[in-house]
Motif scaffolding. Structure first.
Motif, PDB file in Angstrom:
ATOM      1  N   ALA A  66      -9.501  18.024   1.237  1.00  0.00           N
ATOM      2  CA  ALA A  66      -9.476  18.817  -0.003  1.00  0.00           C
ATOM      3  C   ALA A  66      -9.911  17.968  -1.199  1.00  0.00           C
ATOM      4  CB  ALA A  66      -8.071  19.382  -0.226  1.00  0.00           C
ATOM      5  N   ARG A  67      -9.451  16.733  -1.242  1.00  0.00           N
ATOM      6  CA  ARG A  67      -9.855  15.836  -2.343  1.00  0.00           C
ATOM      7  C   ARG A  67     -11.371  15.658  -2.360  1.00  0.00           C
ATOM      8  NH1 ARG A  67      -5.937  12.942  -5.086  1.00  0.00           N
ATOM      9  NH2 ARG A  67      -4.083  12.313  -3.914  1.00  0.00           N
ATOM     10  N   GLU A  68     -11.918  15.450  -1.192  1.00  0.00           N
ATOM     11  CA  GLU A  68     -13.359  15.243  -1.117  1.00  0.00           C
ATOM     12  C   GLU A  68     -14.099  16.504  -1.579  1.00  0.00           C
ATOM     13  OE1 GLU A  68     -14.654  13.985   2.715  1.00  0.00           O
ATOM     14  OE2 GLU A  68     -16.761  13.800   2.067  1.00  0.00           O
ATOM     15  N   ALA A  69     -13.614  17.633  -1.092  1.00  0.00           N
ATOM     16  CA  ALA A  69     -14.260  18.909  -1.439  1.00  0.00           C
ATOM     17  C   ALA A  69     -14.121  19.227  -2.922  1.00  0.00           C
ATOM     18  CB  ALA A  69     -13.661  20.034  -0.603  1.00  0.00           C
ATOM     19  N   ALA A  70     -13.031  18.739  -3.534  1.00  0.00           N
ATOM     20  CA  ALA A  70     -12.760  19.064  -4.944  1.00  0.00           C
ATOM     21  C   ALA A  70     -13.677  18.309  -5.903  1.00  0.00           C
ATOM     22  CB  ALA A  70     -11.295  18.791  -5.274  1.00  0.00           C
ATOM     23  N   ARG A  71     -14.323  17.250  -5.420  1.00  0.00           N
ATOM     24  CA  ARG A  71     -15.291  16.473  -6.229  1.00  0.00           C
ATOM     25  C   ARG A  71     -14.751  16.121  -7.606  1.00  0.00           C
ATOM     26  NH1 ARG A  71     -20.682  17.071  -4.235  1.00  0.00           N
ATOM     27  NH2 ARG A  71     -20.711  18.357  -2.363  1.00  0.00           N
ATOM     28  N   GLY A  72     -13.605  15.525  -7.645  1.00  0.00           N
ATOM     29  CA  GLY A  72     -13.049  15.051  -8.914  1.00  0.00           C
ATOM     30  C   GLY A  72     -12.163  16.048  -9.635  1.00  0.00           C
ATOM     31  N   ARG A  73     -12.223  17.305  -9.200  1.00  0.00           N
ATOM     32  CA  ARG A  73     -11.300  18.263  -9.803  1.00  0.00           C
ATOM     33  C   ARG A  73      -9.968  18.223  -9.039  1.00  0.00           C
ATOM     34  NH1 ARG A  73     -13.933  23.917 -10.657  1.00  0.00           N
ATOM     35  NH2 ARG A  73     -14.995  23.498  -8.673  1.00  0.00           N
ATOM     36  N   ASP A  74      -9.023  19.046  -9.465  1.00  0.00           N
ATOM     37  CA  ASP A  74      -7.685  18.986  -8.877  1.00  0.00           C
ATOM     38  C   ASP A  74      -7.597  19.719  -7.541  1.00  0.00           C
ATOM     39  OD1 ASP A  74      -6.842  17.609 -11.153  1.00  0.00           O
ATOM     40  OD2 ASP A  74      -6.129  19.426 -12.141  1.00  0.00           O
ATOM     41  N   VAL A  75      -6.609  19.309  -6.758  1.00  0.00           N
ATOM     42  CA  VAL A  75      -6.288  20.016  -5.516  1.00  0.00           C
ATOM     43  C   VAL A  75      -4.998  20.790  -5.757  1.00  0.00           C
ATOM     44  CG1 VAL A  75      -5.602  19.784  -3.105  1.00  0.00           C
ATOM     45  CG2 VAL A  75      -7.383  18.288  -4.048  1.00  0.00           C
ATOM     46  N   ARG A  76      -5.044  22.088  -5.524  1.00  0.00           N
ATOM     47  CA  ARG A  76      -3.838  22.899  -5.726  1.00  0.00           C
ATOM     48  C   ARG A  76      -3.225  23.280  -4.380  1.00  0.00           C
ATOM     49  NH1 ARG A  76      -3.325  28.602  -9.139  1.00  0.00           N
ATOM     50  NH2 ARG A  76      -1.293  29.188  -8.250  1.00  0.00           N
ATOM     51  N   ILE A  77      -1.953  22.936  -4.236  1.00  0.00           N
ATOM     52  CA  ILE A  77      -1.202  23.355  -3.052  1.00  0.00           C
ATOM     53  C   ILE A  77      -0.699  24.766  -3.356  1.00  0.00           C
ATOM     54  CG2 ILE A  77       0.645  22.768  -1.418  1.00  0.00           C
ATOM     55  CD1 ILE A  77      -1.177  20.396  -1.785  1.00  0.00           C
ATOM     56  N   GLY A  78      -1.205  25.749  -2.656  1.00  0.00           N
ATOM     57  CA  GLY A  78      -0.865  27.129  -2.998  1.00  0.00           C
ATOM     58  C   GLY A  78       0.495  27.572  -2.490  1.00  0.00           C
ATOM     59  N   GLY A  79       0.889  27.053  -1.376  1.00  0.00           N
ATOM     60  CA  GLY A  79       2.159  27.435  -0.752  1.00  0.00           C
ATOM     61  C   GLY A  79       1.927  27.661   0.717  1.00  0.00           C
TER      62      GLY A  79
ATOM     63  N   MET B  28      -7.952  12.422 -14.498  1.00  0.00           N
ATOM     64  CA  MET B  28      -8.049  12.052 -13.077  1.00  0.00           C
ATOM     65  C   MET B  28      -7.636  13.231 -12.209  1.00  0.00           C
ATOM     66  SD  MET B  28      -6.263   8.779 -11.205  1.00  0.00           S
ATOM     67  CE  MET B  28      -5.259   9.678 -10.022  1.00  0.00           C
ATOM     68  N   SER B  29      -8.170  13.270 -11.065  1.00  0.00           N
ATOM     69  CA  SER B  29      -7.866  14.354 -10.121  1.00  0.00           C
ATOM     70  C   SER B  29      -6.381  14.360  -9.746  1.00  0.00           C
ATOM     71  CB  SER B  29      -8.710  14.151  -8.852  1.00  0.00           C
ATOM     72  OG  SER B  29      -8.298  15.035  -7.855  1.00  0.00           O
ATOM     73  N   LYS B  30      -5.783  15.532  -9.803  1.00  0.00           N
ATOM     74  CA  LYS B  30      -4.349  15.653  -9.496  1.00  0.00           C
ATOM     75  C   LYS B  30      -4.118  16.549  -8.289  1.00  0.00           C
ATOM     76  CE  LYS B  30      -2.365  15.250 -14.113  1.00  0.00           C
ATOM     77  NZ  LYS B  30      -2.224  16.034 -15.324  1.00  0.00           N
ATOM     78  N   VAL B  31      -2.985  16.328  -7.663  1.00  0.00           N
ATOM     79  CA  VAL B  31      -2.518  17.274  -6.642  1.00  0.00           C
ATOM     80  C   VAL B  31      -1.398  18.068  -7.295  1.00  0.00           C
ATOM     81  CG1 VAL B  31      -1.481  17.548  -4.371  1.00  0.00           C
ATOM     82  CG2 VAL B  31      -3.116  15.688  -4.790  1.00  0.00           C
ATOM     83  N   LYS B  32      -1.563  19.371  -7.366  1.00  0.00           N
ATOM     84  CA  LYS B  32      -0.579  20.132  -8.120  1.00  0.00           C
ATOM     85  C   LYS B  32      -0.189  21.450  -7.452  1.00  0.00           C
ATOM     86  CE  LYS B  32      -4.136  22.156 -11.095  1.00  0.00           C
ATOM     87  NZ  LYS B  32      -4.814  22.103 -12.393  1.00  0.00           N
ATOM     88  N   VAL B  33       0.993  21.866  -7.825  1.00  0.00           N
ATOM     89  CA  VAL B  33       1.499  23.177  -7.431  1.00  0.00           C
ATOM     90  C   VAL B  33       1.645  23.935  -8.744  1.00  0.00           C
ATOM     91  CG1 VAL B  33       3.429  24.427  -6.387  1.00  0.00           C
ATOM     92  CG2 VAL B  33       2.747  22.181  -5.484  1.00  0.00           C
ATOM     93  N   SER B  34       1.172  25.157  -8.808  1.00  0.00           N
ATOM     94  CA  SER B  34       1.173  25.868 -10.089  1.00  0.00           C
ATOM     95  C   SER B  34       1.640  27.299  -9.937  1.00  0.00           C
ATOM     96  CB  SER B  34      -0.248  25.885 -10.676  1.00  0.00           C
ATOM     97  OG  SER B  34      -0.756  24.583 -10.790  1.00  0.00           O
ATOM     98  N   ALA B  35       2.250  27.796 -10.995  1.00  0.00           N
ATOM     99  CA  ALA B  35       2.630  29.213 -11.058  1.00  0.00           C
ATOM    100  C   ALA B  35       3.482  29.609  -9.862  1.00  0.00           C
ATOM    101  CB  ALA B  35       1.381  30.088 -11.152  1.00  0.00           C
ATOM    102  N   TYR B  36       4.386  28.701  -9.522  1.00  0.00           N
ATOM    103  CA  TYR B  36       5.196  28.936  -8.334  1.00  0.00           C
ATOM    104  C   TYR B  36       6.520  29.597  -8.721  1.00  0.00           C
ATOM    105  CZ  TYR B  36       5.946  28.504  -3.442  1.00  0.00           C
ATOM    106  OH  TYR B  36       6.094  28.823  -2.125  1.00  0.00           O
ATOM    107  N   GLY B  37       6.694  30.842  -8.336  1.00  0.00           N
ATOM    108  CA  GLY B  37       7.910  31.583  -8.675  1.00  0.00           C
ATOM    109  C   GLY B  37       9.105  31.134  -7.850  1.00  0.00           C
ATOM    110  N   VAL B  38      10.222  30.954  -8.524  1.00  0.00           N
ATOM    111  CA  VAL B  38      11.452  30.538  -7.851  1.00  0.00           C
ATOM    112  C   VAL B  38      12.586  31.440  -8.327  1.00  0.00           C
ATOM    113  CG1 VAL B  38      13.015  28.600  -7.374  1.00  0.00           C
ATOM    114  CG2 VAL B  38      10.640  28.145  -7.949  1.00  0.00           C
ATOM    115  N   SER B  39      13.469  31.791  -7.406  1.00  0.00           N
ATOM    116  CA  SER B  39      14.620  32.621  -7.773  1.00  0.00           C
ATOM    117  C   SER B  39      15.719  31.771  -8.396  1.00  0.00           C
ATOM    118  CB  SER B  39      15.163  33.338  -6.535  1.00  0.00           C
ATOM    119  OG  SER B  39      15.805  32.415  -5.675  1.00  0.00           O
ATOM    120  N   LEU B  40      16.699  32.429  -8.977  1.00  0.00           N
ATOM    121  CA  LEU B  40      17.832  31.715  -9.570  1.00  0.00           C
ATOM    122  C   LEU B  40      18.588  30.905  -8.534  1.00  0.00           C
ATOM    123  CD1 LEU B  40      19.220  34.545 -11.852  1.00  0.00           C
ATOM    124  CD2 LEU B  40      17.913  32.518 -12.558  1.00  0.00           C
ATOM    125  N   ASP B  41      18.565  31.384  -7.301  1.00  0.00           N
ATOM    126  CA  ASP B  41      19.249  30.649  -6.239  1.00  0.00           C
ATOM    127  C   ASP B  41      18.306  29.733  -5.459  1.00  0.00           C
ATOM    128  OD1 ASP B  41      18.222  33.118  -5.449  1.00  0.00           O
ATOM    129  OD2 ASP B  41      19.927  33.686  -4.206  1.00  0.00           O
TER     130      ASP B  41
END
Lengths: 220, 220
Positions: free
Chosen positions: B146-159, B1-14
């Motif tokens: 974005a969901r409509e445009a993604a046509r069943g694929r995932d929506v990625r929140i880039g930042g 199913m189509s997901k809303v996801k955040v990926s490869a998001y770098g975070v510092s130790l703090d």
């Protein structure tokens, strides 16, 4: 040279050093035990636990990267400093002296331990070399006494999170080893939030991960 | 199913998702590039960068755990959502349309990208299948488009971090992959601070570390 350090400090992915709502039943706060998963099965922890409880360790324990960090955390420590909550769940004045810490008659410290409190209490001599001293005149005074008691060895700030934060903010900590585990707590005691660790002079001097935690050493 | 996801998001130790004081010269904020150290040398990043710049990659790049996560981050993405700051350093109304994003004529998206802004602007068609759409009626509206445009694929929140936080707080994110690196930023844009990820229904479903980052996947 003698250092002031925080060691083997478990932190959640969302930055908490303990869960919320600490109690007699949940000394680490709700969900807080998850922060210590990495250490529980190590040889160092099993030995310490067996020694403390007088029981025989049922398993020898893992000798791995986590164990190496657990062992290092106890090396060259000449005195400890603990916040009142890390000593126990009792709040306010000591109405009696029944509470002698979470650890039973033979605590795992084996050196002088300075407990920060607003309420005076006579020193408490335990088995195995641990004496709890209750310090009512603040973190600087506690550190001065701990340094003297440590006789050239390191002073370890044991916790909890609020105590670590106070010493960090005051610029009194030389080194901190965090074990960042794969736990989310949602709520609890934040460890580094609001502290500018760069301005305080820290950088990451060591980082290595096991399957259970990412170990990072921050030092000045 | 189509997901809303955040990926490869770098975070510092703090806990920062970007450094402070973003500018044209420092798109990730001061010190923020440290959060992306883990990905820069991977094959996936090298290829993307070469494709974007038209240059030939000088080195083939690492094919390792970091690379696997970098590659996954681009799989099955049908549309992106970006905050205005991630699109560019320009603030306020679009006085002209000279700014076309940080990425040159052929951005690495290759699908519709919805940019959150308070200032209307006509869609911007780029090379390689990327079209930037500027959305002025809020995060829910942007997600619906974005969901409509993604046509069943995932929506990625880039930042950036503020955009991710808004979508998390609104309960609209299904999955987030963080790469926690050995950097301290001291100041910057906090990613999870103040968000109760447990209450929002997340738990850690995957965690594995390379020598450069601890990768964790949080999902509901």
């Amino acid at each position: 040279m003698s250092k002031v350090k925080v060691s083997a400090y478990g932190v959640s992915l969302d930055g908490f050093g303990a869960g919320p709502d600490q109690s007699l039943e949940q000394p680490m706060g709700v969900g807080g035990m998850a922060l210590h998963e990495w250490v529980l099965g190590t040889r160092s922890f099993q030995r310490m636990h067996a020694e403390m409880t007088g029981a025989t360790a049922s398993e020898p324990g893992r000798e791995d990267l986590d164990d190496a960090f657990a062992a290092r955390a106890f090396e060259n420590v000449g005195a400890w400093i603990l916040g009142r909550n890390m000593f126990g769940p009792v709040r306010g004045p000591w109405t009696n002296e029944d509470w002698k810490g979470w650890w039973g008659p033979n605590p795992p410290y084996h050196v002088p331990v300075f407990v920060l409190t607003h309420h005076a209490r006579a020193p408490l001599v335990m088995e195995g070399g641990t004496t709890f001293h209750f310090v009512t005149d603040g973190i600087q005074a506690a550190l001065a006494r701990a340094r003297e008691a440590a006789r050239g060895r390191d002073v370890r700030i044991g916790g909890g999170a609020a105590t670590v934060r106070q010493y960090l903010a005051a610029g009194l900590v030389d080194q901190i080893h965090l074990a960042i585990g794969p736990a989310l707590l949602g709520r609890g005691e934040p460890l580094l939030a609001g502290l500018d660790m760069v301005k305080l002079g820290f950088k990451c001097t060591e980082h290595v991960a096991s399957s259970r935690a990412m170990h990072v050493v921050l030092a000045r």
